[in-house]
Design a protein around this motif. Structure first.
Motif, PDB file in Angstrom:
ATOM      1  N   ASN A 264      -9.237  -1.640  17.175  1.00 14.84           N
ATOM      2  CA  ASN A 264     -10.350  -1.840  16.504  1.00 14.84           C
ATOM      3  C   ASN A 264     -11.760  -1.829  17.142  1.00 14.84           C
ATOM      4  O   ASN A 264     -12.140  -2.714  17.682  1.00 14.84           O
ATOM      5  N   ILE A 269     -16.770  -9.629  17.585  1.00 14.56           N
ATOM      6  CA  ILE A 269     -16.559 -11.103  16.489  1.00 14.56           C
ATOM      7  C   ILE A 269     -16.957 -11.780  17.779  1.00 14.56           C
ATOM      8  O   ILE A 269     -16.037 -11.882  19.081  1.00 14.56           O
ATOM      9  N   ASP A 285     -19.415 -13.185   8.926  1.00 11.57           N
ATOM     10  CA  ASP A 285     -20.452 -12.220   8.720  1.00 11.57           C
ATOM     11  C   ASP A 285     -20.043 -12.975   6.900  1.00 11.57           C
ATOM     12  O   ASP A 285     -19.655 -12.370   7.120  1.00 11.57           O
ATOM     13  N   GLY A 292     -15.609  -9.653   1.355  1.00 10.38           N
ATOM     14  CA  GLY A 292     -14.514 -10.236   1.325  1.00 10.38           C
ATOM     15  C   GLY A 292     -14.808 -11.443   0.980  1.00 10.38           C
ATOM     16  O   GLY A 292     -15.473 -11.764   0.672  1.00 10.38           O
ATOM     17  N   LEU A 295     -10.174 -14.753   3.492  1.00  6.95           N
ATOM     18  CA  LEU A 295      -9.302 -15.408   3.547  1.00  6.95           C
ATOM     19  C   LEU A 295      -7.720 -14.890   4.078  1.00  6.95           C
ATOM     20  O   LEU A 295      -6.635 -15.091   4.137  1.00  6.95           O
TER      21      LEU A 295
HETATM   22  P1  ATP Z   1     -10.929 -10.678   2.860  1.00  3.72           P
HETATM   23  O1  ATP Z   1      -9.690 -10.264   3.957  1.00  3.72           O
HETATM   24  O2  ATP Z   1      -9.876 -12.394   2.511  1.00  3.72           O
HETATM   25  O3  ATP Z   1     -10.728 -10.354   2.156  1.00  3.72           O
HETATM   26  P2  ATP Z   1     -12.593 -10.827   5.403  1.00  3.72           P
HETATM   27  O4  ATP Z   1     -11.738  -9.744   5.417  1.00  3.72           O
HETATM   28  O5  ATP Z   1     -13.987 -11.958   5.371  1.00  3.72           O
HETATM   29  O6  ATP Z   1     -11.782 -11.067   3.678  1.00  3.72           O
HETATM   30  P3  ATP Z   1     -10.680 -11.922   7.207  1.00  3.72           P
HETATM   31  O7  ATP Z   1      -9.235 -10.964   7.000  1.00  3.72           O
HETATM   32  O8  ATP Z   1      -9.635 -13.638   6.373  1.00  3.72           O
HETATM   33  O9  ATP Z   1     -11.176 -12.903   5.781  1.00  3.72           O
HETATM   34  O10 ATP Z   1     -11.262 -12.048   8.397  1.00  3.72           O
HETATM   35  C1  ATP Z   1     -12.440 -13.111   9.102  1.00  3.72           C
HETATM   36  C2  ATP Z   1     -13.481 -12.406   9.582  1.00  3.72           C
HETATM   37  O11 ATP Z   1     -13.234 -12.378  10.930  1.00  3.72           O
HETATM   38  C3  ATP Z   1     -13.989 -11.754   9.082  1.00  3.72           C
HETATM   39  O12 ATP Z   1     -14.923 -11.380   8.185  1.00  3.72           O
HETATM   40  C4  ATP Z   1     -14.738 -10.782  10.566  1.00  3.72           C
HETATM   41  O13 ATP Z   1     -15.879 -11.286  10.173  1.00  3.72           O
HETATM   42  C5  ATP Z   1     -13.514 -11.272  11.154  1.00  3.72           C
HETATM   43  N1  ATP Z   1     -13.093 -10.052  11.606  1.00  3.72           N
HETATM   44  C6  ATP Z   1     -11.135 -10.169  11.010  1.00  3.72           C
HETATM   45  N2  ATP Z   1     -10.923  -8.761  11.569  1.00  3.72           N
HETATM   46  C7  ATP Z   1     -11.864  -8.035  12.575  1.00  3.72           C
HETATM   47  C8  ATP Z   1     -11.963  -6.475  12.582  1.00  3.72           C
HETATM   48  N3  ATP Z   1     -10.930  -6.703  12.727  1.00  3.72           N
HETATM   49  N4  ATP Z   1     -12.223  -6.906  13.436  1.00  3.72           N
HETATM   50  C9  ATP Z   1     -13.405  -7.586  13.633  1.00  3.72           C
HETATM   51  N5  ATP Z   1     -14.054  -8.563  13.124  1.00  3.72           N
HETATM   52  C10 ATP Z   1     -12.923  -8.553  12.197  1.00  3.72           C
END
Ligand code: ATP
Ligand code: MG
Length: 332
Positions: A264, A269, A285, A292, A295
Motif C-alpha cells: 500500500n 514505516i 504512531d 489500534g 497487536l
Molecule cells: P491493531 O492491528 O492491533 O488494531 P495496529 O494496527 O496499530 O493495531 P499492528 O497491526 O500490529 O497494530 O501494526 C503495528 C504498526 O505497524 C501500526 O501501528 C502501524 O504504524 C504500522 N503498520 C502496520 N501495517 C502497516 C501498513 N500496511 N502500512 C503502514 N504502516 C503499517
C-alpha cells in the motif's frame, strides 16, 4: 529462584547418576572378586591333585599366603579402579548434570520471562484506556449541568475505549491460546480464502487490486487462523494508506512455498521502527488519534510461525509498504 531450581535439579540428576554408577560398581566388584576366588580355588585343587600344592586350608583361609596376597591385591586393585571410575563419573557427570539442568531450566525461564513481560505490557496497555474513561467520567460527574450532546459525546468516547479494551482482550486471549497441536488442521484453499476476505473488507471501494493465479494453491493449516492472518494484513493496508490509493494483493507459488504479498501507499514505516512492528503492543504512531492496539502484526507473526512460514515487511520512503507472507505449500 531459577538458580536454586538449577541446583536442586543438578543434585537430583547427580543422585540418580551416582546411584546407578554405585550399583553397577558394587555388582562388578562382587562378580569379579567371586570369579577370582573361584579361579584360585580351581587352581589350588589342580595343584593338590598333581601333588604340587601345599596343604589345603579350609575357607576362609583356604588359600596359601601367596594366593591370599594375590587375591587381596587383585581385590584392592578392583576396588581402587572402581573408586577412581566413580570419582571421574561424579566430577564429569556432575558438570554434565549441571549443564543439562541449566538447559532444561533455560526454556522455562525464557517462557516465564516472556509471560511476566507480557502480563506487565498488557496491564500497562489496559491502564491507558481505563484512565481515559475514568477521567472523562469524573469530569462529567463534577459538572453541574450537562447537555444531552455533551453526555452523548462522553458516552461515545467511553464506548470507543471499551471497544478497544474488548478487542485487546480478545486478541490477547487468542494469542495465548494459539497452539498448533490443538488447532484443527486441514487443507486450505488460499485462492478462495484470500478472495473472500478481500471482497468482504473492500466491498464497494474497489481499492484492492487482487492478482490471483489460475490454478488453486493449497497449504496445510488452520482455516480460522489463516483467515485472521489475511484479515490483519488487509485491515492494516486499508487503515494505513491514504484514501483512493490502490492496494495490491498477490498470491503466487514460489518453489515449495505460497506467497501472499500485499502493498500500500501512505505514510512509510521508518527504517529504525521496522524491526519492532511485529512486537506486541508496538505502534509506529502511538498517538490516540490513530486506532489500534498494536497487536495485529504480533498475532500475524505468531500464526505464520505456527504454520512453519515467514513474514517480512519493507517500507521505503516515497515507495510502498510491502508485507510478504511465505507459507509452505501443501505437498501433493
Ligand atoms: P491493531 O492491528 O492491533 O488494531 P495496529 O494496527 O496499530 O493495531 P499492528 O497491526 O500490529 O497494530 O501494526 C503495528 C504498526 O505497524 C501500526 O501501528 C502501524 O504504524 C504500522 N503498520 C502496520 N501495517 C502497516 C501498513 N500496511 N502500512 C503502514 N504502516 C503499517
Ligand atoms: Mg493492525
Amino acid at each position: 529462584m531459577f538458580r536454586s531450581a538449577v541446583i536442586r535439579l543438578t543434585s537430583w540428576y547427580i543422585l540418580i547418576l551416582m546411584s546407578i554408577s554405585l550399583l553397577f560398581s558394587l555388582t562388578i566388584y562382587n562378580v569379579t572378586t567371586a570369579e577370582i576366588r573361584d579361579r584360585l580355588s580351581d587352581l589350588q585343587v589342580k595343584l593338590e591333585q598333581r601333588g604340587l600344592g601345599s596343604v589345603v586350608i579350609p575357607k576362609p583361609n583356604f588359600f596359601t599366603s601367596f594366593e591370599q596376597d594375590q587375591y587381596s591385591s587383585a581385590e584392592r586393585s578392583i576396588f581402587l579402579t572402581l573408586l577412581y571410575v566413580n570419582l571421574i563419573i561424579l566430577s564429569g557427570g556432575g558438570a554434565l548434570c549441571h549443564i543439562l539442568a541449566r538447559r532444561s531450566m533455560a526454556s522455562i525461564e525464557r517462557a516465564h520471562e516472556a509471560q511476566s513481560r507480557f502480563t506487565s505490557d498488557a496491564s500497562h496497555e489496559m491502564r491507558t484506556p481505563l484512565a481515559a474513561m475514568k477521567a472523562e467520567l469524573e469530569v462529567a460527574l463534577r459538572a453541574k449541568k450537562l447537555t444531552m450532546s455533551e453526555m452523548r459525546e462522553i458516552l461515545e468516547s467511553n464506548l470507543e475505549e471499551v471497544d478497544k479494551l474488548a478487542s485487546m482482550s480478545q486478541t490477547l486471549l487468542h494469542l495465548s491460546r494459539l497452539d498448533y497441536v490443538n488447532l484443527d488442521i486441514k487443507r486450505i484453499d488460499m485462492h478462495k480464502t484470500t478472495a473472500e476476505i478481500i471482497q468482504k473488507y473492500d466491498k464497494n471501494a474497489n481499492r484492492i487490486h487482487i492478482d490471483l493465479p489460475q490454478s488453486p494453491l493449497y497449504i496445510q493449516g488452520n482455516q480460522a487462523s489463516i483467515d485472521e492472518l489475511i484479515t490483519i494484513l488487509v485491515d492494516n493496508a486499508l487503515k494505513y494508506s491514504t484514501e483512493r490509493t490502490k492496494i495490491n494483493a498477490t498470491l503466487m507459488k514460489k518453489g515449495k512455498n505460497i506467497l501472499f504479498v500485499i502493498s500500500n501507499e501512505g505514510k512509510n514505516i521508518p527504517a529504525d521502527k521496522l524491526p519492532h512492528i511485529f512486537k506486541r503492543f508496538y505502534r509506529v504512531d502511538a498517538s490516540r488519534n490513530t486506532q489500534g492496539t498494536g497487536l495485529g502484526l504480533a498475532l500475524a507473526k505468531e500464526i505464520v510461525n505456527l504454520h512453519g512460514g515467514n513474514i517480512t515487511a519493507s517500507s521505503t520512503p516515497g515507495k510502498r509498504t510491502i508485507f510478504t507472507v511465505s507459507l509452505p505449500a501443501k505437498k501433493k
